[in-house]
Design an enzyme around this catalytic site. Sequence first.
Site, PDB file in Angstrom:
ATOM      1  N   ASN A 342       0.852  -1.185   0.000  1.00  0.00           N
ATOM      2  CA  ASN A 342       0.000   0.000   0.000  1.00  0.00           C
ATOM      3  C   ASN A 342       0.891   1.239   0.000  1.00  0.00           C
ATOM      4  O   ASN A 342       2.076   1.170   0.314  1.00  0.00           O
ATOM      5  CB  ASN A 342      -0.905   0.022   1.242  1.00  0.00           C
ATOM      6  CG  ASN A 342      -1.883  -1.125   1.239  1.00  0.00           C
ATOM      7  OD1 ASN A 342      -2.608  -1.333   0.269  1.00  0.00           O
ATOM      8  ND2 ASN A 342      -1.904  -1.892   2.322  1.00  0.00           N
ATOM      9  N   LYS A 343       0.295   2.370  -0.341  1.00  0.00           N
ATOM     10  CA  LYS A 343       1.064   3.610  -0.413  1.00  0.00           C
ATOM     11  C   LYS A 343       1.587   4.022   0.958  1.00  0.00           C
ATOM     12  O   LYS A 343       2.705   4.491   1.086  1.00  0.00           O
ATOM     13  CB  LYS A 343       0.222   4.723  -1.027  1.00  0.00           C
ATOM     14  CG  LYS A 343       1.039   5.930  -1.455  1.00  0.00           C
ATOM     15  CD  LYS A 343       2.062   5.559  -2.521  1.00  0.00           C
ATOM     16  CE  LYS A 343       2.991   6.711  -2.833  1.00  0.00           C
ATOM     17  NZ  LYS A 343       4.148   6.289  -3.637  1.00  0.00           N
ATOM     18  N   VAL A 344       0.781   3.878   1.982  1.00  0.00           N
ATOM     19  CA  VAL A 344       1.212   4.195   3.345  1.00  0.00           C
ATOM     20  C   VAL A 344       1.281   2.887   4.116  1.00  0.00           C
ATOM     21  O   VAL A 344       0.278   2.196   4.262  1.00  0.00           O
ATOM     22  CB  VAL A 344       0.250   5.172   4.044  1.00  0.00           C
ATOM     23  CG1 VAL A 344       0.712   5.436   5.468  1.00  0.00           C
ATOM     24  CG2 VAL A 344       0.155   6.472   3.270  1.00  0.00           C
TER      25      VAL A 344
END
Length: 348
Positions: A342-344
């Site tokens: 995931n991006k974060v």
Amino acid sequence: MSTTSRMRAEIGEQPAALRDTVDGLLPRVSDIAKLAEGTRQVLFIARGSSDNAAVYGRYLVESHAGRLATLAAPSIATTYKRDLDLSGVLAVAISQSGKTEEIVQTMDWAARCGARTVAVTNGAGSPLAESAEVALITEAGEELAVPATKTYTTQLAALAVLGLGLGADVDAGDLARVPDEVERLIAATEASPALPEIVAALAEVPGAVVSGRGIAFGTALELALKIKEACYLHAMGLSYADLLHGPIAVVDAETPALLVAANEGPTLPGTVALAKRVRGAGAAAFGLGGGDALAEASTAALAGPDLPEWVAPLGLIVPGQILVENLARALGLDPDVPRGLNKVTQTD
């Protein structure tokens, strides 16, 4: 599979992102210098690509600003919950989003333990930016592809500004040249006949060793990470000094070496010697940067930036990013959305 990707678009956005970041942060040099008064060493707090940026920051601070620097172990703060005496420490927390709880908590821990705090983040108004005494906000804009490109290089730009604020013995004008050089380098890399040659070779092997040393070491780590996350290949990022202590045994016809170096500097001769040794062992050595010397010693090579060593990593990763994006598509993979990521990313 599309012939374009969001990752490739964001690679192309780096010159503008770097230009905006450098223009926005150079005026903060005096703020950094004032905050750092009374401190004697630097503690970098980061994970993932941000941790690779921190490796660049560490070598820059130690080699050009004359301050001891080290990478934090966030688990000391978040898992072991052990307070340390951090008086005289400048804690620099790096996070693309500024929302990774572990990094925010570790910076807050550092402040509680007596450190002064700096945040490097693309997230203006994020918890990390709001908690730090000085926030260096990068101007990468929104990044949609999971593999970090423009957020990574703008972090390096922010750390270059940090080095200036800590009194690094370098020319700030070199940093101002970076955006134009990255723009030139993107075009040169995509036009290079070595690009499809290296992509084709890597598409046929299960993995590679990625090596650099000193100020280029963080680039080697970041390139290895990108190969793993976007191409699902085994990639080991090592200093060439560590590589020579044993792991070089894994370099063979099925495991090529990717060697990264600035076009100048004290680690270039060792990188060239390693390329020759790898080829002598019957393996392929692919160069990124290193000027004519590394290109001549390598099986094939992509040119690096025409920049002094201290800022070379801001451009040196760019041929690697383009290589990874092309390799992922050659393998039939979507570089924008690596599986399981995931991006974060939240860690404890």
